[in-house]
Write a protein that holds these residues in place. Sequence first.
Motif, short mmCIF file in Angstrom:
data_model
loop_
_atom_site.label_atom_id
_atom_site.label_comp_id
_atom_site.label_asym_id
_atom_site.label_seq_id
_atom_site.Cartn_x
_atom_site.Cartn_y
_atom_site.Cartn_z
N THR A 48 0.87 -1.25 0.09
CA THR A 48 0.00 0.06 -0.08
C THR A 48 0.94 1.33 -0.10
OG1 THR A 48 -0.08 0.22 2.35
CG2 THR A 48 -1.82 -1.35 1.46
N ILE A 49 0.04 2.14 0.01
CA ILE A 49 0.99 3.80 -0.45
C ILE A 49 1.33 4.13 1.18
CG2 ILE A 49 0.64 6.26 -0.47
CD1 ILE A 49 -1.14 5.67 -2.91
N ASP A 50 0.73 3.72 2.13
CA ASP A 50 0.86 3.51 3.47
C ASP A 50 2.12 3.06 4.10
OD1 ASP A 50 -1.21 5.58 3.96
OD2 ASP A 50 -2.41 4.24 4.69
N GLN A 51 2.41 1.82 3.37
CA GLN A 51 3.20 1.05 3.82
C GLN A 51 4.73 1.47 3.03
OE1 GLN A 51 1.50 -2.74 2.39
NE2 GLN A 51 1.63 -3.62 4.40
N CYS A 52 4.64 2.06 1.89
CA CYS A 52 5.56 2.61 1.35
C CYS A 52 6.12 4.02 2.01
CB CYS A 52 5.27 3.27 -0.32
SG CYS A 52 5.30 1.81 -1.37
N ALA A 53 5.07 4.48 2.47
CA ALA A 53 5.47 5.83 3.31
C ALA A 53 6.32 5.53 4.60
CB ALA A 53 4.08 6.75 3.55
N SER A 54 5.62 4.46 5.22
CA SER A 54 6.13 3.91 6.34
C SER A 54 7.85 3.31 6.05
CB SER A 54 5.45 2.84 7.20
OG SER A 54 6.27 2.19 8.30
N ILE A 55 8.07 2.77 4.95
CA ILE A 55 9.43 2.38 4.69
C ILE A 55 10.07 3.68 4.53
CG2 ILE A 55 10.90 1.46 3.00
CD1 ILE A 55 8.37 -0.77 2.75
N SER A 56 9.64 4.65 3.79
CA SER A 56 10.41 5.98 3.61
C SER A 56 10.68 6.66 4.88
CB SER A 56 9.58 6.82 2.59
OG SER A 56 10.18 7.90 2.20
N ARG A 57 9.77 6.73 5.76
CA ARG A 57 10.17 7.49 6.92
C ARG A 57 11.24 6.82 7.51
NH1 ARG A 57 4.53 8.08 6.92
NH2 ARG A 57 4.25 6.19 8.35
N ARG A 58 11.16 5.46 7.86
CA ARG A 58 12.00 4.72 8.71
C ARG A 58 13.64 4.70 7.82
NH1 ARG A 58 8.79 -0.90 10.18
NH2 ARG A 58 7.31 0.23 11.22
N VAL A 59 13.42 4.68 6.49
CA VAL A 59 14.83 4.75 5.79
C VAL A 59 15.51 6.07 6.03
CG1 VAL A 59 15.95 4.54 3.67
CG2 VAL A 59 14.46 2.79 4.29
N ASN A 60 14.57 6.99 5.89
CA ASN A 60 15.10 8.51 6.00
C ASN A 60 15.86 8.65 7.44
OD1 ASN A 60 14.61 10.15 3.61
ND2 ASN A 60 12.47 9.98 4.29
N ALA A 61 15.24 8.28 8.28
CA ALA A 61 15.86 8.04 9.85
C ALA A 61 17.07 7.55 9.94
CB ALA A 61 14.70 7.72 10.82
N LYS A 62 17.15 6.26 9.19
CA LYS A 62 18.30 5.54 9.44
C LYS A 62 19.46 6.08 8.53
CE LYS A 62 16.28 0.77 10.05
NZ LYS A 62 16.58 1.10 11.36
N ILE A 63 19.02 6.73 7.45
CA ILE A 63 20.01 7.46 6.67
C ILE A 63 20.55 8.55 7.37
CG2 ILE A 63 20.51 8.94 4.55
CD1 ILE A 63 18.60 7.00 3.29
N ALA A 64 19.79 9.32 8.14
CA ALA A 64 20.57 10.67 8.98
C ALA A 64 21.21 10.04 10.13
CB ALA A 64 19.15 11.35 9.66
N GLU A 65 20.95 8.97 10.76
CA GLU A 65 21.73 8.26 11.74
C GLU A 65 22.95 7.80 11.34
OE1 GLU A 65 20.49 4.33 13.79
OE2 GLU A 65 18.83 5.92 14.27
N GLU A 66 23.09 7.08 10.08
CA GLU A 66 24.49 6.82 9.36
C GLU A 66 25.22 7.48 8.88
OE1 GLU A 66 26.92 3.45 8.04
OE2 GLU A 66 25.38 3.18 9.23
#
Length: 157
Positions: A48-66
């Motif tokens: 779903t679009i919501d699942q894609c958005a959730s993945i996007s938010r989580r990956v954005n956070a991990k990229i900022a961390e890394e």
Amino acid sequence: MAITAQSIRAMVEASLPENDLFIVDVAVSDSAVRPKITVLADGEQGITIDQCASISRRVNAKIAEEYGEEVSYVLEVSSPGVDFPLTQPQQYKRNIGRNLKLKMQDGTEKTGKLEEVTETGINLTEEIKQKGKKATYEPVQIPFGEIVKANVVISFK
């Protein structure tokens, strides 16, 4: 430190919101200034679009961390389109009953109806066309290793 497809893939794997979701492809453009990160994900029941958005938010956070908050990039998370080749066994399972066009390791092409997906490959009812004759259909087993490219044949009938 450059953003790599391998590091993004690991981040995405850790960011999938549901167990039935899987990664189809991860690509990172060569741009050193602002690379484009493309993540294609899917699920056994679709995504779903919501699942894609959730993945996007989580990956954005991990990229900022890394890589730090100031790193510049473009992140796109979506499902593969109907024209995108099947690459994962789970994708084949979702398309049982549909017609596939396969490009084989030996350069030949096969077209037929996907009947079953096994641990090692697929069972296809292959359409055999002969000039001037009606097409015949034969069951064939094809190991995943022999398939170079598999696309769903879109029918508008």
